[in-house]
Design an enzyme around this catalytic site. Structure first.
Site, PDB file in Angstrom:
ATOM      1  N   ASP A 102       0.846  -1.198   0.000  1.00 30.35           N
ATOM      2  CA  ASP A 102       0.000   0.000   0.000  1.00 30.35           C
ATOM      3  C   ASP A 102       0.880   1.246   0.000  1.00 30.35           C
ATOM      4  O   ASP A 102       2.064   1.200   0.379  1.00 30.35           O
ATOM      5  CB  ASP A 102      -0.943   0.018   1.201  1.00 30.35           C
ATOM      6  CG  ASP A 102      -0.215   0.007   2.535  1.00 30.35           C
ATOM      7  OD1 ASP A 102       0.717  -0.813   2.700  1.00 30.35           O
ATOM      8  OD2 ASP A 102      -0.558   0.811   3.430  1.00 30.35           O
ATOM      9  N   GLU A 165      -0.139  -0.930   5.894  1.00 27.37           N
ATOM     10  CA  GLU A 165       0.948  -0.403   6.721  1.00 27.37           C
ATOM     11  C   GLU A 165       0.806   1.086   6.959  1.00 27.37           C
ATOM     12  O   GLU A 165       1.105   1.586   8.042  1.00 27.37           O
ATOM     13  CB  GLU A 165       2.294  -0.702   6.046  1.00 27.37           C
ATOM     14  CG  GLU A 165       3.511  -0.513   6.948  1.00 27.37           C
ATOM     15  CD  GLU A 165       4.066   0.912   6.937  1.00 27.37           C
ATOM     16  OE1 GLU A 165       4.933   1.210   7.770  1.00 27.37           O
ATOM     17  OE2 GLU A 165       3.624   1.709   6.082  1.00 27.37           O
TER      18      GLU A 165
END
Length: 503
Positions: A102, A165
Site C-alpha cells: 500500500d 501499513e
C-alpha cells in the site's frame, strides 16, 4: 558460501526486477473504503497490488497464501535442490521478510504522473518507489536468488506482504491472528545499516465538543468572521502541504482580510491564492495556502500548511466554535512539533525526542464536526497512557476531547541478538562501511513481530523522498540493496537461534 557474487546475481536479473517493479508501481494502491468488498477489505487497488506480488512469487515456484484479502505471504522451504541441513531442526521456525504494497496518497505537484513509473537520471520515480514497493520487490528478488541458486537453509523463509501499513497496520494484526511469529526477520522499510529501535505511537483525534447555540457576545471590537469550512491534509502520517479555509464576512472587512493574507504570505515566505465574491452583503473568500509535505515521523522537516493558515486566522476575530477551533490549533499545536505546549515533550538517548504531527485538520459546521488528527511518536522514557492523560488534561481546557487512541508501544531488539550481529557483518562485507545501529521515529512493520528489525533501503546520506511529490529511488542503490537482502536471507536462515529460543 563466501564465493557467491551477490551483486552479479542481482545484475543479471536487473531487467526482470525493474519490469516487475514498474508493473506494481502502476497500481494506485491507496486505501479506498469506497471500493471495499469481500476479499478486498481495503479497496480494489490494494487487493490488486497484493495479488500481483503473490503472483510473482507463485510464478517462481513459491507457496503463496492470502489471509482475509488484507495480507499474504510466499514461502520457501529452504531445501530446493539441496538436502536438508538438519533433520532435527524445528520446521515450524521461519525467517520473515515484512513488506507492504500500500502507499500514501499522491498529493502535491509531480513532474510525471505518480502512478506512471519513470526513469530519469538513474532514478525511478513513482509513488511507492521508495516506500515500500521498490524495496519489497528487491527483497522478493533476494529470496528468489537464494532459491534459484539452490542454497541449503536451516529455516524456512517467509516473504510477508501487507496492504495496510500506512493506515494502521491492521494487516499485520490479521496475520498474527492466523500465524505464529518468526524466529527472526527484517523489513526493508527504513534505513541502512540497521534500525533496531523504534518509537512508540499514539494516534487520536483531538475533537471539538460542538456547541449548538452561539454564546452571548459582548459588543466589543469588529463583527466576527464566520468560518464556513477548513480542510487540510490527506493522511495522518504526512505533514499537510495544502490547506483551504472558506470565510464569510462583510465585503469591506473581507477586503481587509485578503490584504492581510497577502502580507502574511510574504512575511512567512508562503505561497497562497484566493478566490472571492465580495458583491453580496455577506461576501465569501476562499483562502488556500501551500506548505511543504514530509513524513509524519519528522514533522519538523515539513511546513504544515493547515497550521500556518490557522495562525493567520488566529489574528482576526471569530466567535463560538470557529474561535475555539482556531484557538485550540494555534495555542496547542502550531509551531510546536515537540509537544511542549501540550505538556508531553520528552526524549531519550536511543530514539531521541517525542514528535507531534497534525496530519488531518477538519472544520465542517454543516456536519457539526471539527478535529485535528494527532500522530505522536514517543521514546521509551514515557508511555502511551502517560501521554494520553496529559493530552486530555490540556485540550479539555480548550473544549476538545480525544477519540479512543490507538497506542503502539516502542519496539527494540537487543544489540547482541545474533540476527543483528550477522546483519552488521554482512553489511560491512558488502559495503565496506561501519554498521552502526540506528533508531527511528517511524513505525515500521518490525514493531508487529518480535525479533524483527528494519534493514534498508536508504543508504547513509541518501535523500528520503517517501511520502513526498516526486518520490524516487536510485536504481543503483535498489540493486545494491537487493544484493544485501539476498545474502541476509541466506545468512539469517542458517543461523542457530537455540540460545534465544531458550530465553
Amino acid at each position: 558460501m563466501n564465493d557467491i557474487d551477490w551483486n552479479y546475481e542481482v545484475r543479471r536479473r536487473q531487467e526482470a526486477l525493474l519490469r516487475d517493479l514498474s508493473s506494481l508501481l502502476a497500481i494506485p494502491s491507496v486505501k479506498d473504503a469506497g471500493t471495499a468488498a469481500p476479499g478486498m477489505p481495503l479497496g480494489i487497488e490494494s487487493a490488486k497490488a497484493l495479488a500481483y506480488v503473490l503472483d510473482i512469487a507463485g510464478r517462481e515456484g513459491l507457496r503463496t497464501v492470502s489471509l482475509d484479502g488484507i495480507v499474504g505471504y510466499a514461502e520457501y522451504d529452504g531445501y530446493g535442490r539441496a538436502a536438508k541441513v538438519n533433520d532435527n531442526e524445528d520446521t515450524n521456525d521461519y525467517i520473515a521478510i515484512l513488506c507492504h504494497a500500500d502507499v500514501v496518497p499522491a498529493s502535491g505537484s509531480w513532474t510525471t504522473p505518480p502512478f506512471e513509473p519513470t526513469i530519469r537520471d538513474g532514478r525511478l520515480y513513482a509513488r511507492g518507489a521508495l516506500d515500500d514497493k521498490g524495496p519489497a520487490i528487491a527483497a522478493l528478488y533476494g529470496l528468489l536468488i537464494v532459491k534459484e541458486l539452490g542454497l541449503p537453509l536451516r529455516h524456512r523463509v517467509r516473504f510477508i506482504v501487507g496492504t495496510d501499513e500506512e493506515t494502521g497496520m491492521n494487516c499485520m494484526d490479521a496475520y498474527n491472528r492466523h500465524e505464529r511469529p518468526p524466529i527472526a526477520g527484517f523489513t526493508p522499510d527504513a534505513d541502512f545499516p540497521i534500525v533496531h529501535a523504534e518509537k512508540g505511537q499514539v494516534n487520536s483525534r483531538m475533537t471539538l465538543r460542538w456547541t449548538e447555540k452561539m454564546e452571548a457576545r459582548e459588543e466589543v471590537g469588529p463583527e466576527p468572521f464566520k468560518l464556513r469550512s477548513f480542510i487540510s491534509g490527506t493522511a495522518a502520517n504526512m505533514v499537510p502541504d495544502s490547506a483551504e479555509a472558506i470565510v464569510q464576512g462583510s465585503p469591506d472587512r473581507l477586503g481587509a482580510l485578503i490584504s492581510g493574507f497577502w502580507s502574511y504570505c510574504a512575511k512567512k515566505a508562503l505561497a497562497g491564492e484566493i478566490a472571492s465574491d465580495l458583491t453580496a452583503d455577506n461576501g465569501v473568500a476562499v483562502f488556500r495556502l501551500t506548505g511543504r509535505s514530509a513524513h509524519g515521523m519528522a514533522p519538523e522537516t515539513g511546513n504544515n500548511a493547515g497550521l500556518r493558515l490557522l495562525e493567520f486566522l488566529y489574528t482576526h476575530p471569530f466567535a463560538g466554535n470557529d474561535e475555539r477551533f482556531i484557538k485550540g490549533a494555534v495555542e496547542c499545536l502550531a509551531g510546536d512539533t515537540a509537544g511542549e505546549a501540550l505538556g508531553i515533550a520528552c526524549r531519550d538517548e536511543i530514539t531521541g525526542p517525542l514528535t507531534v504531527n497534525v496530519g488531518l485538520l477538519r472544520y465542517e459546521p454543516h456536519l457539526a464536526e471539527a478535529y485535528f488528527h494527532l500522530n505522536i511518536r514517543f521514546p521509551a522514557c514515557t508511555s502511551g497512557d502517560a501521554i494520553v492523560s496529559k493530552l486530555e488534561s490540556k485540550i479539555g481546557k480548550y473544549g476538545f476531547e480525544l477519540t479512543p487512541p490507538i497506542v503502539k508501544a516502542p519496539h527494540q531488539v537487543p544489540a547482541d541478538h545474533p540476527m543483528i550481529t550477522k546483519l552488521q557483518a554482512l553489511y560491512m562485507e558488502q559495503t565496506g562501511q561501519e554498521a552502526t545501529l540506528l533508531s527511528t521515529g517511524g513505525g515500521t512493520y518490525a514493531c508487529k513481530l518480535a525479533n524483527c528489525v528494519a534493514f534498508g533501503p536508504l543508504f547513509p546520506g541518501e535523500a528520503d523522498t517517501a511520502h513526498q511529490p516526486d518520490e524516487s529511488i536510485s536504481i543503483d542503490s535498489l540493486l545494491k540493496a537487493t544484493a544485501l537482502y539476498a545474502q541476509a536471507i541466506y545468512e539469517l536462515a542458517n543461523l542457530d537461534y537455540s540460545d534465544r529460543k531458550a530465553r
